[in-house]
Design a protein around this motif. Structure first.
Motif, PDB file in Angstrom:
ATOM      1  N   VAL A   1       0.834  -1.213   0.000  1.00 53.18           N
ATOM      2  CA  VAL A   1       0.000   0.000   0.000  1.00 53.18           C
ATOM      3  C   VAL A   1       0.866   1.260   0.000  1.00 53.18           C
ATOM      4  O   VAL A   1       0.411   2.336   0.377  1.00 53.18           O
ATOM      5  CB  VAL A   1      -0.968   0.010   1.219  1.00 53.18           C
ATOM      6  CG1 VAL A   1      -2.079  -0.997   1.026  1.00 53.18           C
ATOM      7  CG2 VAL A   1      -0.228  -0.247   2.524  1.00 53.18           C
ATOM      8  N   SER A   2       2.122   1.122  -0.427  1.00 51.72           N
ATOM      9  CA  SER A   2       3.043   2.259  -0.287  1.00 51.72           C
ATOM     10  C   SER A   2       2.613   3.481  -1.109  1.00 51.72           C
ATOM     11  O   SER A   2       2.955   4.609  -0.754  1.00 51.72           O
ATOM     12  CB  SER A   2       4.479   1.858  -0.614  1.00 51.72           C
ATOM     13  OG  SER A   2       4.545   1.423  -1.930  1.00 51.72           O
ATOM     14  N   ASP A   3       1.831   3.280  -2.186  1.00 54.00           N
ATOM     15  CA  ASP A   3       1.374   4.432  -2.966  1.00 54.00           C
ATOM     16  C   ASP A   3       0.377   5.293  -2.194  1.00 54.00           C
ATOM     17  O   ASP A   3       0.114   6.434  -2.574  1.00 54.00           O
ATOM     18  CB  ASP A   3       0.712   3.978  -4.277  1.00 54.00           C
ATOM     19  CG  ASP A   3       1.751   3.561  -5.311  1.00 54.00           C
ATOM     20  OD1 ASP A   3       2.958   3.660  -5.003  1.00 54.00           O
ATOM     21  OD2 ASP A   3       1.353   3.138  -6.401  1.00 54.00           O
ATOM     22  N   ARG A   4      -0.187   4.724  -1.116  1.00 52.03           N
ATOM     23  CA  ARG A   4      -1.171   5.483  -0.310  1.00 52.03           C
ATOM     24  C   ARG A   4      -0.517   6.094   0.937  1.00 52.03           C
ATOM     25  O   ARG A   4      -1.193   6.638   1.806  1.00 52.03           O
ATOM     26  CB  ARG A   4      -2.328   4.557   0.088  1.00 52.03           C
ATOM     27  CG  ARG A   4      -3.112   4.091  -1.145  1.00 52.03           C
ATOM     28  CD  ARG A   4      -3.902   2.829  -0.864  1.00 52.03           C
ATOM     29  NE  ARG A   4      -4.870   3.008   0.215  1.00 52.03           N
ATOM     30  CZ  ARG A   4      -5.472   1.986   0.862  1.00 52.03           C
ATOM     31  NH1 ARG A   4      -5.197   0.745   0.527  1.00 52.03           N
ATOM     32  NH2 ARG A   4      -6.330   2.239   1.812  1.00 52.03           N
ATOM     33  N   ILE A   5       0.809   5.953   1.010  1.00 53.44           N
ATOM     34  CA  ILE A   5       1.549   6.443   2.177  1.00 53.44           C
ATOM     35  C   ILE A   5       2.561   7.500   1.726  1.00 53.44           C
ATOM     36  O   ILE A   5       3.143   7.377   0.647  1.00 53.44           O
ATOM     37  CB  ILE A   5       2.305   5.278   2.857  1.00 53.44           C
ATOM     38  CG1 ILE A   5       1.327   4.180   3.276  1.00 53.44           C
ATOM     39  CG2 ILE A   5       3.113   5.762   4.054  1.00 53.44           C
ATOM     40  CD1 ILE A   5       1.990   2.937   3.852  1.00 53.44           C
ATOM     41  N   GLY A   6       2.763   8.525   2.551  1.00 52.11           N
ATOM     42  CA  GLY A   6       3.835   9.492   2.311  1.00 52.11           C
ATOM     43  C   GLY A   6       4.843   9.337   3.432  1.00 52.11           C
ATOM     44  O   GLY A   6       4.461   9.078   4.573  1.00 52.11           O
ATOM     45  N   TYR A   7       6.134   9.513   3.117  1.00 47.83           N
ATOM     46  CA  TYR A   7       7.161   9.250   4.144  1.00 47.83           C
ATOM     47  C   TYR A   7       8.287  10.261   4.041  1.00 47.83           C
ATOM     48  O   TYR A   7       8.871  10.447   2.971  1.00 47.83           O
ATOM     49  CB  TYR A   7       7.686   7.823   3.941  1.00 47.83           C
ATOM     50  CG  TYR A   7       8.852   7.425   4.820  1.00 47.83           C
ATOM     51  CD1 TYR A   7       8.855   7.701   6.193  1.00 47.83           C
ATOM     52  CD2 TYR A   7       9.950   6.746   4.286  1.00 47.83           C
ATOM     53  CE1 TYR A   7       9.924   7.318   6.990  1.00 47.83           C
ATOM     54  CE2 TYR A   7      11.021   6.347   5.076  1.00 47.83           C
ATOM     55  CZ  TYR A   7      10.996   6.634   6.432  1.00 47.83           C
ATOM     56  OH  TYR A   7      12.046   6.257   7.219  1.00 47.83           O
TER      57      TYR A   7
ATOM     58  N   LEU B   1      -1.999   8.224   4.585  1.00 45.10           N
ATOM     59  CA  LEU B   1      -1.179   8.154   5.803  1.00 45.10           C
ATOM     60  C   LEU B   1       0.152   8.832   5.514  1.00 45.10           C
ATOM     61  O   LEU B   1       0.823   8.505   4.528  1.00 45.10           O
ATOM     62  CB  LEU B   1      -0.952   6.681   6.182  1.00 45.10           C
ATOM     63  CG  LEU B   1       0.063   6.416   7.289  1.00 45.10           C
ATOM     64  CD1 LEU B   1      -0.395   7.018   8.623  1.00 45.10           C
ATOM     65  CD2 LEU B   1       0.302   4.915   7.455  1.00 45.10           C
ATOM     66  N   LEU B   2       0.502   9.769   6.383  1.00 47.10           N
ATOM     67  CA  LEU B   2       1.757  10.502   6.223  1.00 47.10           C
ATOM     68  C   LEU B   2       2.634  10.187   7.436  1.00 47.10           C
ATOM     69  O   LEU B   2       2.220  10.419   8.575  1.00 47.10           O
ATOM     70  CB  LEU B   2       1.415  11.999   6.176  1.00 47.10           C
ATOM     71  CG  LEU B   2       2.470  12.995   5.780  1.00 47.10           C
ATOM     72  CD1 LEU B   2       3.070  12.667   4.421  1.00 47.10           C
ATOM     73  CD2 LEU B   2       1.848  14.391   5.733  1.00 47.10           C
ATOM     74  N   VAL B   3       3.808   9.644   7.177  1.00 41.38           N
ATOM     75  CA  VAL B   3       4.714   9.249   8.266  1.00 41.38           C
ATOM     76  C   VAL B   3       5.943  10.153   8.204  1.00 41.38           C
ATOM     77  O   VAL B   3       6.662  10.164   7.192  1.00 41.38           O
ATOM     78  CB  VAL B   3       5.121   7.763   8.121  1.00 41.38           C
ATOM     79  CG1 VAL B   3       6.089   7.364   9.230  1.00 41.38           C
ATOM     80  CG2 VAL B   3       3.885   6.867   8.132  1.00 41.38           C
ATOM     81  N   LEU B   4       6.167  10.924   9.255  1.00 40.00           N
ATOM     82  CA  LEU B   4       7.246  11.912   9.249  1.00 40.00           C
ATOM     83  C   LEU B   4       8.207  11.613  10.396  1.00 40.00           C
ATOM     84  O   LEU B   4       7.808  11.648  11.564  1.00 40.00           O
ATOM     85  CB  LEU B   4       6.669  13.332   9.412  1.00 40.00           C
ATOM     86  CG  LEU B   4       5.498  13.702   8.488  1.00 40.00           C
ATOM     87  CD1 LEU B   4       4.917  15.063   8.871  1.00 40.00           C
ATOM     88  CD2 LEU B   4       5.952  13.710   7.030  1.00 40.00           C
ATOM     89  N   ASP B   5       9.456  11.321  10.057  1.00 42.08           N
ATOM     90  CA  ASP B   5      10.433  10.967  11.088  1.00 42.08           C
ATOM     91  C   ASP B   5      11.214  12.227  11.469  1.00 42.08           C
ATOM     92  O   ASP B   5      11.975  12.750  10.657  1.00 42.08           O
ATOM     93  CB  ASP B   5      11.367   9.873  10.550  1.00 42.08           C
ATOM     94  CG  ASP B   5      12.126   9.171  11.670  1.00 42.08           C
ATOM     95  OD1 ASP B   5      12.050   9.626  12.821  1.00 42.08           O
ATOM     96  OD2 ASP B   5      12.794   8.161  11.374  1.00 42.08           O
ATOM     97  N   GLU B   6      11.012  12.691  12.677  1.00 40.03           N
ATOM     98  CA  GLU B   6      11.671  13.908  13.184  1.00 40.03           C
ATOM     99  C   GLU B   6      11.544  15.071  12.199  1.00 40.03           C
ATOM    100  O   GLU B   6      12.544  15.668  11.800  1.00 40.03           O
ATOM    101  CB  GLU B   6      13.163  13.660  13.450  1.00 40.03           C
ATOM    102  CG  GLU B   6      13.448  12.606  14.489  1.00 40.03           C
ATOM    103  CD  GLU B   6      13.261  13.081  15.914  1.00 40.03           C
ATOM    104  OE1 GLU B   6      12.945  14.281  16.107  1.00 40.03           O
ATOM    105  OE2 GLU B   6      13.388  12.257  16.820  1.00 40.03           O
TER     106      GLU B   6
END
Ligand code: ATP
Length: 305
Positions: free
Chosen positions: A76-82, A157-162
């Motif tokens: 599902v990586s196309d529906r996720i931002g990282y 879904l947006l996943v933001l590391d620091e």
């Protein structure tokens, strides 16, 4: 396996070992749809490793995760931002192309990505940078460009590391606004940080991780309620013995004293001061901030680990 749920992401018992180091020692998470969720922890707590397992960049040694209904997050990586912790864009690309490129990696049409890139840069007050090469931008500006690139395909879904590290206060504020706008668009945002002020302002829920384990999960208010209220009291007149009428933990601060509000309330303290002739010139009572709770839980967690 695909499962429909009110949670965009659930993880149970995630574990990861690097050699002899148990970096993540059984983390559970459940991120409700449409929420801004903070993963908080000190350096080395296991935040990045947890996020990377959630995204399927690395596989856990134990435990499972379901992300957007999929047990294999890469599906599902196309529906996720990282936004990874290690930032990096091609230095010779122009800002608008860098954004389009990141969108294309997630299946977005190039021309549409470029168009949205210009629009997003303008909305973020960076319109002047659209035609600039990445190498000509400051580190903070390049970071914002990369952030826009992680959202250009309008992920669920947006996943933001620091995401806040390396940004000046004005750009931190800009990033907070961008995160709120993404939430208003309907996205779920999961971000890691060790700066409590952002988490306190933005997050609807938080998980505090220390020593590879989850030490708290809940709302910011629930976390803040873990410690007693604190009072700052200014006596009207002090003759040196004021502290004897205050709770034993009272410490002199600025013009008065700080102490935890006792279980029986503040009234008996006020009564003692008034009866003894010290009076009360000022009083403020506040919930401890997330910072204090964080420090307490992390100290306890690291001692337990
Ligand atoms: P920070 O806030 O400093 O980025 P973090 O909470 O993101 O920390 P991680 O980067 O997940 O923490 O690291 C957790 C632990 O795992 C650390 O002790 C780290 O040294 C170790 N670790 C992480 N990745 C690797 C790796 N690829 N190989 C070996 N050890 C690793």
């Amino acid at each position: 396996m695909r499962v429909q749920s009110d949670f965009v992401l659930t993880a149970t018992g995630l574990e990861k070992r690097f050699g002899r180091k148990l970096a993540v020692a059984g983390v559970d998470l459940a991120v409700p749809r449409g929420c801004i969720y903070g993963v908080l922890g000190p350096n080395g707590a296991g935040k990045t490793t947890t996020l990377r397992m959630l995204l399927g960049i690395i596989d856990p040694d134990a435990g499972e995760r379901i992300v957007l209904g999929a047990s294999r997050p890469r599906e599902v990586s196309d529906r996720i931002g990282y936004l990874p912790e290690e930032r990096g864009l091609y230095p010779s690309m122009k800002a608008r192309e860098a954004i389009a490129f990141m969108g294309a990696l997630r299946g977005l049409d190039w021309a549409e990505g470029r168009r949205r890139g210009v629009e997003m840069l303008e909305a973020a007050g960076l319109g002047h940078a659209a035609g600039e090469k990445i190498r000509a931008l400051s580190k903070g500006m390049a970071q914002l460009v990369q952030l826009l690139g992680s959202m250009v395909h309008r992920p669920e879904l947006l996943v933001l590391d620091e995401p806040f590290s390396g940004l000046d206060p004005v750009n931190q504020e800009k990033l907070e606004q961008l995160i709120l706008a993404e939430r208003d668009r309907g996205a779920t945002i999961l971000f890691s940080t060790h700066v409590m002020a952002h988490a306190q302002r933005l997050c609807e829920r938080i998980a505090i991780i220390a020593g590879g384990k989850r030490r708290f999960e809940g709302t910011v208010d629930e976390a803040r309620a873990l410690l007693p209220m604190r009072a700052h009291l200014v006596p009207r007149s002090g003759n040196g013995d004021t502290a004897t009428f205050l709770p034993p933990d009272a410490s002199p601060v600025r013009d008065g004293f700080d102490f935890e509000v006792p279980a029986e309330g503040i009234e008996p303290v006020l009564a003692r001061l008034i009866e003894s002739g010290h009076g009360v010139a000022g009083l403020s009572i506040e919930r401890p901030g997330l910072h204090e709770i964080f420090v307490k839980l992390v100290r306890e967690g690291e001692a337990a680990a």
